[in-house]
Write a protein that holds these residues in place. Structure first.
Motif, PDB file in Angstrom:
ATOM      1  N   LYS A 118       0.842  -1.205   0.000  1.00 52.77           N
ATOM      2  CA  LYS A 118       0.000   0.000   0.000  1.00 52.77           C
ATOM      3  C   LYS A 118       0.877   1.255   0.000  1.00 52.77           C
ATOM      4  N   GLY A 119       0.295   2.322  -0.340  1.00 52.40           N
ATOM      5  CA  GLY A 119       0.936   3.613  -0.199  1.00 52.40           C
ATOM      6  C   GLY A 119       1.923   3.948  -1.285  1.00 52.40           C
ATOM      7  N   ASN A 120       3.024   4.652  -0.894  1.00 48.50           N
ATOM      8  CA  ASN A 120       4.020   5.164  -1.828  1.00 48.50           C
ATOM      9  C   ASN A 120       4.930   4.049  -2.379  1.00 48.50           C
ATOM     10  N   LYS A 124       7.369   4.346  -6.007  1.00 49.12           N
ATOM     11  CA  LYS A 124       8.830   4.314  -6.029  1.00 49.12           C
ATOM     12  C   LYS A 124       9.361   3.372  -7.097  1.00 49.12           C
ATOM     13  N   LYS A 125       8.642   2.304  -7.406  1.00 53.32           N
ATOM     14  CA  LYS A 125       9.118   1.330  -8.400  1.00 53.32           C
ATOM     15  C   LYS A 125       9.084   1.892  -9.802  1.00 53.32           C
ATOM     16  N   LYS A 126       8.262   2.842 -10.064  1.00 49.74           N
ATOM     17  CA  LYS A 126       8.147   3.360 -11.426  1.00 49.74           C
ATOM     18  C   LYS A 126       9.278   4.218 -11.715  1.00 49.74           C
TER      19      LYS A 126
END
Length: 126
Positions: A118-120, A124-126
């Motif tokens: 969930k969340g951010n 971050k993976k993109k």
């Protein structure tokens, strides 16, 4: 003395040597018929065994003979068995397909139940 013994031995050999044979036990033409996909015996099936031997002069068919009736009953029993076994195979294939579908559905349900990040963390993976 030697002559009667010789005739006795030759007579005995004639009687015992007649039964010896070196030929095969295959009936005449069996290998040829089997190589062409025909029955091993010429009288197993075909027009000579399946068709009636005679008919009435006015064209009516003759009543079926015992052998013809027996062969017809054997063929009907064989056909019934083939249909029954075919339906068993179809039922088995359907059961296998249902089991396979249930396994796929269970795997999808298991993947659905797994906790998701969930969340951010996704950003971050993109």
């Amino acid at each position: 003395m030697a002559a009667p013994l010789r005739s006795l031995c030759s007579t005995a050999l004639k009687h015992y040597c007649r039964s010896f044979s070196s030929t095969s036990c295959t009936p005449a033409g069996q290998i040829w018929r089997e190589s062409f996909g025909l029955p091993s015996k010429g009288s197993e099936y075909g027009p000579l065994t399946d068709l009636p031997d005679w008919s009435y002069a006015d064209g009516r068919p003759a009543p079926p003979m015992k052998g013809q009736v027996r062969r017809q009953q054997q063929r009907e029993a064989f056909a019934r068995r083939v249909v029954a076994l075919n339906s068993e195979v179809d039922a088995g294939m359907q059961q296998w397909q249902d089991k396979k579908d249930a396994e796929v559905q269970a795997e999808e349900h298991r993947k659905y139940l797994i906790l998701k990040p969930k969340g951010n963390h996704k950003l971050k993976k993109k």
